[in-house]
Write an enzyme that holds these catalytic residues in place. Structure first.
Site, PDB file in Angstrom:
ATOM      1  N   TYR A  55       0.824  -1.217   0.000  1.00 20.94           N
ATOM      2  CA  TYR A  55       0.000   0.000   0.000  1.00 20.94           C
ATOM      3  C   TYR A  55       0.858   1.268   0.000  1.00 20.94           C
ATOM      4  O   TYR A  55       0.450   2.281  -0.576  1.00 20.94           O
ATOM      5  CB  TYR A  55      -1.011  -0.030   1.158  1.00 20.94           C
ATOM      6  CG  TYR A  55      -2.099  -1.040   0.860  1.00 20.94           C
ATOM      7  CD1 TYR A  55      -3.103  -0.725  -0.045  1.00 20.94           C
ATOM      8  CD2 TYR A  55      -2.076  -2.317   1.409  1.00 20.94           C
ATOM      9  CE1 TYR A  55      -4.069  -1.661  -0.383  1.00 20.94           C
ATOM     10  CE2 TYR A  55      -3.043  -3.254   1.080  1.00 20.94           C
ATOM     11  CZ  TYR A  55      -4.029  -2.928   0.176  1.00 20.94           C
ATOM     12  OH  TYR A  55      -4.981  -3.853  -0.180  1.00 20.94           O
ATOM     13  N   HIS A 115     -14.683   0.867  -0.951  1.00 20.29           N
ATOM     14  CA  HIS A 115     -13.570  -0.021  -0.558  1.00 20.29           C
ATOM     15  C   HIS A 115     -12.453   0.746   0.143  1.00 20.29           C
ATOM     16  O   HIS A 115     -11.322   0.247   0.230  1.00 20.29           O
ATOM     17  CB  HIS A 115     -13.022  -0.769  -1.786  1.00 20.29           C
ATOM     18  CG  HIS A 115     -13.973  -1.817  -2.309  1.00 20.29           C
ATOM     19  ND1 HIS A 115     -13.879  -2.382  -3.563  1.00 20.29           N
ATOM     20  CD2 HIS A 115     -15.058  -2.414  -1.728  1.00 20.29           C
ATOM     21  CE1 HIS A 115     -14.847  -3.266  -3.733  1.00 20.29           C
ATOM     22  NE2 HIS A 115     -15.579  -3.314  -2.639  1.00 20.29           N
ATOM     23  N   CYS A 123      -7.065   3.356  12.983  1.00 17.58           N
ATOM     24  CA  CYS A 123      -6.525   2.731  14.188  1.00 17.58           C
ATOM     25  C   CYS A 123      -7.177   1.363  14.368  1.00 17.58           C
ATOM     26  O   CYS A 123      -8.404   1.240  14.300  1.00 17.58           O
ATOM     27  CB  CYS A 123      -6.802   3.630  15.398  1.00 17.58           C
ATOM     28  SG  CYS A 123      -6.424   2.821  16.965  1.00 17.58           S
ATOM     29  N   GLY A 181     -16.284   0.645 -15.903  1.00 15.82           N
ATOM     30  CA  GLY A 181     -14.920   0.140 -15.713  1.00 15.82           C
ATOM     31  C   GLY A 181     -14.742  -0.809 -14.551  1.00 15.82           C
ATOM     32  O   GLY A 181     -13.753  -0.719 -13.834  1.00 15.82           O
ATOM     33  N   SER A 183     -15.054  -5.105 -13.448  1.00 13.81           N
ATOM     34  CA  SER A 183     -15.176  -6.444 -14.031  1.00 13.81           C
ATOM     35  C   SER A 183     -16.387  -7.201 -13.515  1.00 13.81           C
ATOM     36  O   SER A 183     -16.748  -8.229 -14.081  1.00 13.81           O
ATOM     37  CB  SER A 183     -13.911  -7.252 -13.715  1.00 13.81           C
ATOM     38  OG  SER A 183     -13.767  -7.371 -12.309  1.00 13.81           O
ATOM     39  N   ASN A 207     -17.706  -0.032 -20.435  1.00 13.91           N
ATOM     40  CA  ASN A 207     -16.477  -0.792 -20.168  1.00 13.91           C
ATOM     41  C   ASN A 207     -15.697  -0.899 -21.469  1.00 13.91           C
ATOM     42  O   ASN A 207     -16.231  -0.636 -22.549  1.00 13.91           O
ATOM     43  CB  ASN A 207     -16.842  -2.188 -19.627  1.00 13.91           C
ATOM     44  CG  ASN A 207     -15.704  -2.850 -18.864  1.00 13.91           C
ATOM     45  OD1 ASN A 207     -14.571  -2.927 -19.336  1.00 13.91           O
ATOM     46  ND2 ASN A 207     -16.000  -3.334 -17.665  1.00 13.91           N
TER      47      ASN A 207
END
Ligand code: BJW
Length: 240
Positions: A55, A115, A123, A181, A183, A207
């Site tokens: 990340y 997401h 925290c 865009g 899947s 898409n």
């Protein structure tokens, strides 16, 4: 036909032409990583250094990319749309946010990062979310709790996506649902089209190519998002 209650779902494909890798395409993000090694709570418990490095790299890469014509077209729509407009993104980048910062969205507009967001941290004990720009250490201490550690504010597999109640309410009264865009491989987002259909909405997939769930949509528009998204919303009649 004029629409009033709009829900738009975006996925990695909307940011692809900005240079943000998708997940499942050739050269996708999962290439070189088994997703269960980086995008699950179990992976974070097992190897926090690996997960934080994954990340940290993606967070740092955000400074090298810019919103594209698709993000800007959606931001213009947010400024012009007179009805309700919920933009739900599965993307953890900040490209919608940056495009939206250049306009004044209408009062019925809202953006949800279902997401999570790369530029936020959470925290592990208090759950308090804060803005985060730099790298996170494997055992990053939490400013909110002596026992807490900071983790990326990201929804991993097996975790509950954010604002599901709010999204469900918007889908239940949507009259236009557009999926851009994505899947259709990941739930619950992949099921939104069925919720919108149940509400009687017109459903459109935009898409590069038909997705796994293409047959669930009443219409499909295929091609690169930087071309198809501005063209589609240019022709959409606005509620008075
Ligand atoms: C272009 C383009 C261009 C390219 N122009 N287009 C069976 C049923 C229901 C659920 C499950 C199930 N089995 C397992 C589950 C649960 C699981 C799941 O869905 N697993 C699947 C593998 C089956 N889901 C979960 O665990 C979720 N939580 C959950 O379900 O909680 C319980 C619950 C249930 C019901 C209601 C409420 C709660 C959590 C999912 C978390 C997903 N997290 C990730 C990682 C985030 C962190 C990170 O970024 O690292 O989110 S996974 C990854 O996939 C990421 C994305 O947001 C997500 C979707 O990917 P996306 O955006 O679709 O990208 P791609 O790469 O797949 O597709 C790109 C598309 O763009 C393609 O179609 C291209 O064609 C297109 N494209 N260039 C236009 N220029």
């Amino acid at each position: 036909m004029a629409h009033r209650n709009l829900v738009i779902l975006t996925g990695a494909g909307v940011s692809a032409e900005s240079g943000v890798p998708t997940f499942r395409g050739a050269d996708g993000l999962w290439e070189g990583h088994r997703f269960e090694n980086v995008a699950t709570p179990q992976a974070f418990a097992r190897d926090p250094a690996l997960v934080q490095r994954f990340y940290n790299l993606r967070r740092a890469a955000l400074s090298t990319v810019q919103p594209n014509a698709a993000h800007h077209a959606l931001a213009r729509l947010a400024a012009e749309w007179k009805g309700d407009f919920l933009l739900v993104t599965q993307n953890v980048d900040d490209l919608h946010d940056r495009a939206l910062a250049e306009v004044t969205p209408g009062p019925g507009f809202e953006l949800i990062h279902m997401h999570g967001e790369l530029l936020k941290a959470r925290c592990t004990v208090s759950g308090v979310v804060s803005k985060w720009r730099g790298d996170m250490a494997a055992d990053e201490p939490s400013p909110d709790h002596p026992e807490g550690r900071m983790r990326p504010h990201i929804v991993w597999f097996g975790e509950m996506p954010l604002s599901m109640d709010r999204i469900g309410r918007a889908l239940a009264k949507a009259d236009l649902f557009v999926s851009i865009g994505t899947s259709g491989a990941v739930y619950p987002a992949a099921g939104f089209v069925q919720e919108a259909r149940f509400a009687g909405a017109r459903t459109v997939e935009i898409n590069l190519e038909p997705s796994l769930g293409a047959s669930l949509f009443s219409e499909g528009v295929y091609g690169p998002a930087t071309e198809t998204v501005p063209a589609f919303f240019e022709t959409l009649s606005r509620p008075a």
